[in-house]
Design a protein around this motif. Structure first.
Motif, mmCIF file in Angstrom:
data_model
loop_
_atom_site.group_PDB
_atom_site.id
_atom_site.type_symbol
_atom_site.label_atom_id
_atom_site.label_comp_id
_atom_site.label_asym_id
_atom_site.label_seq_id
_atom_site.Cartn_x
_atom_site.Cartn_y
_atom_site.Cartn_z
ATOM 1 N N ARG A 1 -4.126 4.886 -1.349
ATOM 2 C CA ARG A 1 -4.866 4.979 -2.383
ATOM 3 C C ARG A 1 -4.058 4.471 -3.729
ATOM 4 N N ARG A 2 -3.182 3.903 -3.526
ATOM 5 C CA ARG A 2 -2.355 3.112 -4.476
ATOM 6 C C ARG A 2 -1.861 1.930 -4.123
ATOM 7 N N TRP B 1 0.910 -1.186 0.109
ATOM 8 C CA TRP B 1 0.015 -0.126 -0.127
ATOM 9 C C TRP B 1 0.821 1.247 0.038
ATOM 10 N N SER B 2 0.268 2.323 -0.738
ATOM 11 C CA SER B 2 0.830 3.741 -0.328
ATOM 12 C C SER B 2 0.608 4.145 0.753
ATOM 13 N N ASP C 1 -4.009 2.259 -8.954
ATOM 14 C CA ASP C 1 -5.115 3.169 -8.171
ATOM 15 C C ASP C 1 -6.125 2.354 -7.564
ATOM 16 N N ASP D 1 -0.923 6.644 1.838
ATOM 17 C CA ASP D 1 -2.178 7.219 2.091
ATOM 18 C C ASP D 1 -3.339 6.124 1.639
#
Length: 849
Positions: free
Chosen positions: A301-302, A296-297, A319, A299
């Motif tokens: 989101r990615r 995971w990123s 994404d 945040d």
């Protein structure tokens, strides 16, 4: 610097010079005490690939640090420039995990002897070794506060266990086994009796660790669990899921979702989502290829992931939600040391461009390959002669390789009918060096037969790092000078990756040079594995039997029943990779391999005398069957997982040469194989003629002396070349000089009927051969006398003991579906036992082996 590099390369050159002597080829990372290393080594441990293999976000989410070509690289998202962060001489770096403060990254480093954990200070470039002791330490993961480290280690046990320790400026302290070792109550075939714990990842609050474990799981690497980092008794099963080494559960930053990799009823690994409470998983991605090693990123989101959609490995950003996926491409690479380029041009003895297998070793002792080439590593090596296993790639006649400036060593091989080419070059920084490779022929005299080479046992896809296709498989065959590949479609636990490729006729990727045929390997680890060639209508499903602790636990259908189903489709049935060690039935605790029984019933069309097994041990059993009059031709198959980065050898490592008169049709190949018009080899070429006849033929014994003619051609020095009659050496030929080539003829005295063959073999390994040792044998020529073959009661008694133990084991099984199944199996074995008992009662001399 240049002097030390030259000295190193001189040592490498001496190691690969090809002088074979008794030596010890040992497995890569031999300290791991687990069965079936060809699964966990490829599907769990990091491997050298030219493309990315693992990734971690920086805490700000603006850059990625990833492993590629054995180094760690940093690349800003949106940039096409990658900066090399690490580059260790003679070692490779993998599995980075960036510290929460962004100041350092932990990773693991393989140096040919062990895998240790290291830390890189991103500001200063200082490297710090975190573990010692020579174990295998992988999957380092830092806690969210950066004060603790979790990882998987074999330290102390040889098994994969979960460790946790404090980490500070001085390194790791207080390292301890979090879960302890536990032995499951059920028996397992592909996995150790001791449970493992893999794939650690911290919960966002740092209180728990997610991992994969297999308590009471018979097949697959097990379930997804979570455990308190401070109380190992607080353990919860999150999801019951038959994962395959690479699940790597990854909690989202919000703590509400868990991302993991699974095939979950499909043929390929994709990304799935569950919750910490184990909600029914839903797919996050789709496709007929693998997505894995996802992170995971910060945040949420990615997702950064590794994909093999194009065949090799690629780094992708995806994404979530939305699904837009972008490849992270390192168009520009900023290396830690100056680079040069080597342009290789390979031609055969007639000056024609030819694809080949190539090894390039740089001045730093590391292996190099073109960008996007499939790098492969051998599964073993002799530590007295090599610092690390051999790595190689397939070059389509011309290819370009970047490597550090300085001397390089190059080895080029194109099958068995040409000599191995070895050479050196010197790379200058920023410049290109052209290298012309001219191969030399070294083939048998043409009158020994018009041979077509075939690998009877290849798996196109089997859960490896790469994604293979018939077109790529044909290219691999061309580089290995292999005419025919039988792709044996097979399951791995629940999956059958190549099931959609089956067709009775040759694959459309075939051409005039290379034939791709799709067959099947039937898995029953109780009775032994079968190769089914030339199925005319359909695959036999489900394709496996006797899978304990499942709905397919019954030992029926046994291999005799499976052979009947295959023969009904006109297929050939062979026993594949039979024996890893010599078999003494009297000393075996259990013995369930059904080859002797199936041979007695006439169900076996060929035996992989050479394969993913010990060739000499297999030949000992084969000889005894030949002695008893069972005309079993020699076949050969590599059992190559052709999508692996780490494997015993490439397609065609073990191959059969079939005298088809030059024809390459499936019918001609099957006819030559079943008739025994063949020899098998992993390097040496052997030709045999007796009284004008060749292997597969019969010779009538009118007198006691027969004219013979033999030939040997080899790229490797050979220790022994022998005519063998009825299991005993009839004549040994003296090999002198380079011990690679010999032509001889004369007369031999033949007293008895039976069989005769020519074999070549070595006592130990050779670094130029990615197998246990050089070996080759013809199929038998049959010796017919009015008295028939000599009796062999000792051989028959050997199989009497064998089948008695098989029957005892089969009778003790309590998982037949019906009494009729058990009766069918026991009656079948009893009939075989009766035949061997009859042969054992025949008077005559015992045969020596």
């Amino acid at each position: 610097m240049r002097h030390s590099a030259l000295a190193f390369l001189a040592a490498v050159a001496a190691l690969v010079a090809g002088a074979a002597f008794a030596a010890g080829r040992e497995p890569v990372l031999k300290q791991i005490d687990l069965p079936h290393d060809y699964y966990w080594r490829e599907q769990y441990l990091p491997q050298l690939t030219t493309g990315p293999s693992s990734v971690s976000f920086t805490p700000d989410g603006k850059a990625l640090i990833y492993s590629m070509a054995g180094s760690l690289w940093r690349q800003a998202i949106g940039s096409d420039e990658a900066v090399e962060l690490t580059h260790a001489a003679g070692a490779y770096d993998y599995q980075p995990d960036v510290a929460p403060d962004g100041g350092s990254v932990v990773f693991d480093r393989y140096d040919g002897a062990a895998v240790e954990l290291w830390r890189l200070d991103l500001a200063t470039g200082r490297e710090q070794r975190l573990t010692t002791g020579g174990a295998v330490n992988v999957e380092p993961r830092l806690s969210p506060d950066g004060k603790r480290l979790a990882w998987v280690s074999t330290a102390g046990t040889g098994h994969f266990n979960l460790f946790v320790g404090e980490i500070g400026p001085e390194g790791i302290s207080g390292a301890h086994l979090l879960l302890g070792e536990r032995r499951s109550r059920i028996d397992r075939y592909y996995y150790a009796a001791v449970d493992h714990a893999l794939n650690p990842a911290w919960s966002p609050d740092g209180q728990r660790l997610y991992y994969v474990g297999n308590p009471e799981v018979a097949w697959g690497t097990g379930d997804i669990w979570s455990v308190s980092a401070s109380d190992s008794a607080d353990r919860r099963r999150v999801l019951s899921e038959e994962t395959m080494w690479s699940a790597r559960p990854e909690p989202a930053p919000d703590g509400k979702r868990v991302l993991f990799t699974s095939y979950h009823g499909r043929q390929w690994r994709q990304l799935w989502l569950t919750t910490p409470e184990g909600a029914a998983p839903l797919p996050a991605t789709f496709g007929d290829f693998d997505r894995s090693d996802a992170r995971w990123s910060p945040d949420g989101r990615r997702i950064a992931l590794i994909s093999n959609a194009p065949g090799d490995t690629r780094l992708m950003l995806r994404d979530l939600p939305g699904g837009a996926e972008t490849e992270v491409i390192a168009t520009q690479r900023r290396y830690r040391s100056p680079q040069g380029r080597l342009d290789i041009d390979i031609r055969d003895e007639a000056g024609r461009p030819v694809a080949a297998r190539v090894t390039v070793t740089g001045a730093d002792g590391r292996a190099y390959a073109p960008d996007h080439a499939w790098m492969h590593g051998s599964d073993g090596f002799d530590r007295a002669r090599q610092p690390m296993e051999t790595h190689y790639f397939h070059c389509p006649a011309t290819c370009s390789v970047s490597a550090p400036a300085g001397p390089v060593i190059i080895t080029v091989q194109h099958g068995f009918r040409r000599l191995i080419w070895r050479g050196e070059a010197s790379l200058a920084a920023g410049q290109t060096q052209a290298l012309a490779v001219n191969l030399k022929a070294n083939d048998l005299p043409a009158d020994f037969g018009r041979f077509v080479s075939a690998d009877l046992h290849v798996h196109m896809n089997y859960g490896g790092h790469y994604r293979n296709s018939p077109t790529r498989l044909a290219a691999q065959a061309k580089a290995e000078d292999l005419d025919v590949i039988y792709d044996l479609i097979v399951n791995k636990e629940e999956r059958v990756p190549d099931v959609a490729w089956f067709r009775p006729d040759p694959d459309p990727a075939s051409d005039a040079q290379t034939l791709i045929l799709h067959g099947q390997e039937f898995h029953t680890s109780y009775w032994g594995h079968l190769g089914l060639l030339n199925l005319s209508d359909h695959l036999l499903t489900p394709g496996f039997a006797s899978y304990r602790h499942t709905a397919l636990a019954s030992p029926w259908p046994d291999n005799g029943a499976v052979a009947d189903l295959a023969h009904a489709q006109g297929a050939l049935v062979g026993y594949v990779h039979p024996y890893d060690n010599p078999i003494d039935p009297a000393k075996e605790t259990t013995l369930t391999h059904e080859l002797p029984a199936d041979a007695a019933h006439g169900k076996v069309d060929y035996v992989e005398v050479m394969g993913f097994s010990d060739h000499k041990a297999t030949a000992e059993v084969w000889y005894r069957l030949l002695d008893l009059g069972f005309r079993l031709p020699a076949g050969a198959g590599t059992d190559a997982m052709a999508d692996y980065a780490s494997l015993r050898g490439p397609v065609g490592l073990n191959r059969v040469f079939l005298d088809t008169g030059g024809e390459r049709t499936p019918a001609a190949l099957a006819s030559a194989l079943k008739a025994g018009r063949s020899f098998v080899s992993n390097g040496p070429l052997v030709g045999l003629e007796l009284a004008g006849r060749h292997p597969g033929d019969s010779v009538a014994l009118g007198g006691k002396r027969l004219a013979y003619r033999i030939s040997l051609r080899s790229s490797l020095a050979i220790d022994h070349l022998e005519l063998v009659q009825n299991g005993r050496v009839l004549k040994a030929f003296a090999l002198t000089g380079e011990r690679r080539n010999l032509d001889a003829q004369g007369e031999i005295e033949v007293r008895d009927g039976g069989w005769i063959l020519l074999r070549a073999w070595n006592d130990g390994a050779d670094p130029a051969l990615l197998d246990l040792y050089p070996y080759a044998t013809t199929s038998p020529i049959w010796l017919e006398s009015p008295q028939g073959p000599p009796p062999a009661p000792a051989d028959a008694a050997y199989f009497v003991t064998w089948i008695e133990k098989t029957m005892a084991s089969a009778a003790a099984r309590d998982d037949y579906n019906t009494p009729q199944e058990k009766k069918q199996v026991m009656d079948y074995l009893q009939q075989a036992l009766d035949r061997y008992r009859g042969l054992a009662g025949t008077k005559g001399r015992a045969h020596e082996h």
